[in-house]
Scaffold this motif. Structure first.
Motif, short mmCIF file in Angstrom:
data_model
loop_
_atom_site.label_atom_id
_atom_site.label_comp_id
_atom_site.label_asym_id
_atom_site.label_seq_id
_atom_site.Cartn_x
_atom_site.Cartn_y
_atom_site.Cartn_z
N THR A 135 21.30 -41.39 120.13
CA THR A 135 21.43 -41.58 118.70
C THR A 135 22.88 -41.91 118.40
OG1 THR A 135 19.72 -39.94 118.32
CG2 THR A 135 21.10 -40.48 116.47
N ASN A 136 23.07 -42.85 117.50
CA ASN A 136 24.41 -43.23 117.10
C ASN A 136 24.49 -43.10 115.59
OD1 ASN A 136 26.48 -45.34 116.15
ND2 ASN A 136 26.87 -45.22 118.35
N ILE A 137 25.62 -42.61 115.09
CA ILE A 137 25.75 -42.39 113.65
C ILE A 137 25.55 -43.67 112.85
CG2 ILE A 137 27.17 -40.33 113.74
CD1 ILE A 137 29.65 -42.10 113.39
N PHE A 138 25.82 -44.81 113.43
CA PHE A 138 25.71 -46.07 112.70
C PHE A 138 24.28 -46.60 112.61
CE2 PHE A 138 30.23 -46.15 113.96
CZ PHE A 138 30.79 -46.29 112.71
N THR A 139 23.39 -46.13 113.47
CA THR A 139 22.00 -46.59 113.43
C THR A 139 21.32 -46.00 112.20
OG1 THR A 139 21.87 -46.85 115.82
CG2 THR A 139 19.79 -46.62 114.64
N ASN A 140 21.12 -46.85 111.18
CA ASN A 140 20.54 -46.40 109.91
C ASN A 140 20.12 -47.59 109.07
OD1 ASN A 140 20.70 -43.43 109.41
ND2 ASN A 140 22.83 -43.76 109.97
N ASP A 141 19.35 -47.28 108.05
CA ASP A 141 19.11 -48.19 106.93
C ASP A 141 20.08 -47.74 105.85
OD1 ASP A 141 16.89 -49.76 107.87
OD2 ASP A 141 15.69 -47.93 107.70
N TYR A 142 20.73 -48.70 105.19
CA TYR A 142 21.78 -48.37 104.22
C TYR A 142 21.45 -48.91 102.83
CZ TYR A 142 24.66 -47.28 108.27
OH TYR A 142 25.15 -46.73 109.43
N SER A 143 22.04 -48.25 101.84
CA SER A 143 22.05 -48.75 100.46
C SER A 143 23.44 -49.29 100.21
CB SER A 143 21.77 -47.62 99.48
OG SER A 143 20.47 -47.12 99.66
N ASP A 144 23.49 -50.42 99.51
CA ASP A 144 24.77 -51.06 99.21
C ASP A 144 24.85 -51.20 97.69
OD1 ASP A 144 26.97 -52.70 98.90
OD2 ASP A 144 26.23 -54.28 100.23
N GLN A 145 25.71 -50.42 97.07
CA GLN A 145 25.82 -50.42 95.63
C GLN A 145 26.20 -51.79 95.07
OE1 GLN A 145 28.83 -47.77 93.91
NE2 GLN A 145 27.21 -46.92 92.61
N ALA A 146 26.93 -52.58 95.85
CA ALA A 146 27.32 -53.91 95.40
C ALA A 146 26.15 -54.90 95.45
CB ALA A 146 28.47 -54.43 96.25
N HIS A 147 25.13 -54.56 96.23
CA HIS A 147 23.96 -55.44 96.38
C HIS A 147 22.69 -54.59 96.33
CE1 HIS A 147 26.65 -58.72 97.49
NE2 HIS A 147 27.29 -57.82 98.23
N PRO A 148 22.37 -54.07 95.15
CA PRO A 148 21.21 -53.16 95.03
C PRO A 148 19.91 -53.81 95.51
CG PRO A 148 22.39 -53.36 92.93
CD PRO A 148 23.01 -54.32 93.88
N MET A 149 19.13 -53.00 96.19
CA MET A 149 17.80 -53.37 96.68
C MET A 149 17.83 -54.37 97.84
SD MET A 149 15.84 -53.42 93.02
CE MET A 149 14.19 -53.55 93.68
N CYS A 150 19.00 -54.77 98.29
CA CYS A 150 19.09 -55.63 99.47
C CYS A 150 18.99 -54.76 100.71
CB CYS A 150 20.40 -56.40 99.48
SG CYS A 150 20.53 -57.62 98.15
N LYS A 151 18.38 -55.29 101.74
CA LYS A 151 18.22 -54.53 102.99
C LYS A 151 19.52 -54.56 103.78
CE LYS A 151 13.28 -55.50 103.39
NZ LYS A 151 12.81 -54.29 102.82
N ARG A 152 19.83 -53.42 104.36
CA ARG A 152 20.99 -53.27 105.24
C ARG A 152 20.53 -52.39 106.40
NH1 ARG A 152 22.55 -56.79 102.48
NH2 ARG A 152 24.22 -56.82 100.97
#
Length: 169
Positions: A65-82
């Motif tokens: 497991t790596n801390i960076f492996t995730n799905d993210y929310s980006d406040q500058a681009h709401p609802m966009c996948k990260r």
């Protein structure tokens, strides 16, 4: 008398042989009652062993497991996948996400108006730093409430990028 013999000390003489005047460690111990005859103790020990044998070992978790492996929310681009997925060795990553031509969020209205873009890139991980090598996607892992400042989105884990924005978990 035996105690007189045992009390006698001959200076300069040392022996590695058994001293009949001294009890051995095992002879001096009182008899021990067997804990194995108590069914409650036996059940507790066996339950503990069963739990320990099914728990993942810390060594098995390293590198999985790596801390960076995730799905993210980006406040500058709401609802966009990260989405970032670190490699098994934790040294590189792949990013896949979405954006819109208009540069805003990914709401249905924005996608209809501007169209959607599927983007991807990869890069390197250095401990708690992440870099795509493009001068834009350069950041560090920021734990929730780890800063003594009132930085935006300080109360959640995520990546703090060099531009000050934060992708949050």
């Amino acid at each position: 008398r035996e105690s007189a013999i045992c009390d006698a000390v001959i200076p300069g003489q040392h022996s590695r042989q058994h001293d009949p005047c001294k009890q051995s460690f095992f002879e001096a111990r009182p008899p021990v009652s067997s804990s194995w005859s108590n069914p409650v103790i036996v059940a507790a020990i066996l339950t503990s062993l069963a739990i320990l044998s099914t728990a993942p070992s810390p060594a098995a978790a390293i590198g999985t497991t790596n801390i960076f492996t995730n799905d993210y929310s980006d406040q500058a681009h709401p609802m966009c996948k990260r989405r970032i997925v670190a490699s098994a060795d934790g040294k590189t990553f792949d990013y896949h996400g979405t954006a819109t031509e208009g540069g805003g969020g990914c709401s249905k209205e924005e996608i209809k108006k501007f169209g959607i873009i599927h983007e991807s890139f990869n890069g390197n991980i250095f401990l708690e730093s992440i870099s795509a090598g493009d001068g834009i996607h350069e950041g560090v892992w920021e734990r929730a409430n780890s800063l003594a400042t009132h930085a935006e989105q300080n109360d959640v884990d995520g990546i703090r990028w060099n531009d000050g924005s934060k992708w949050t978990v």
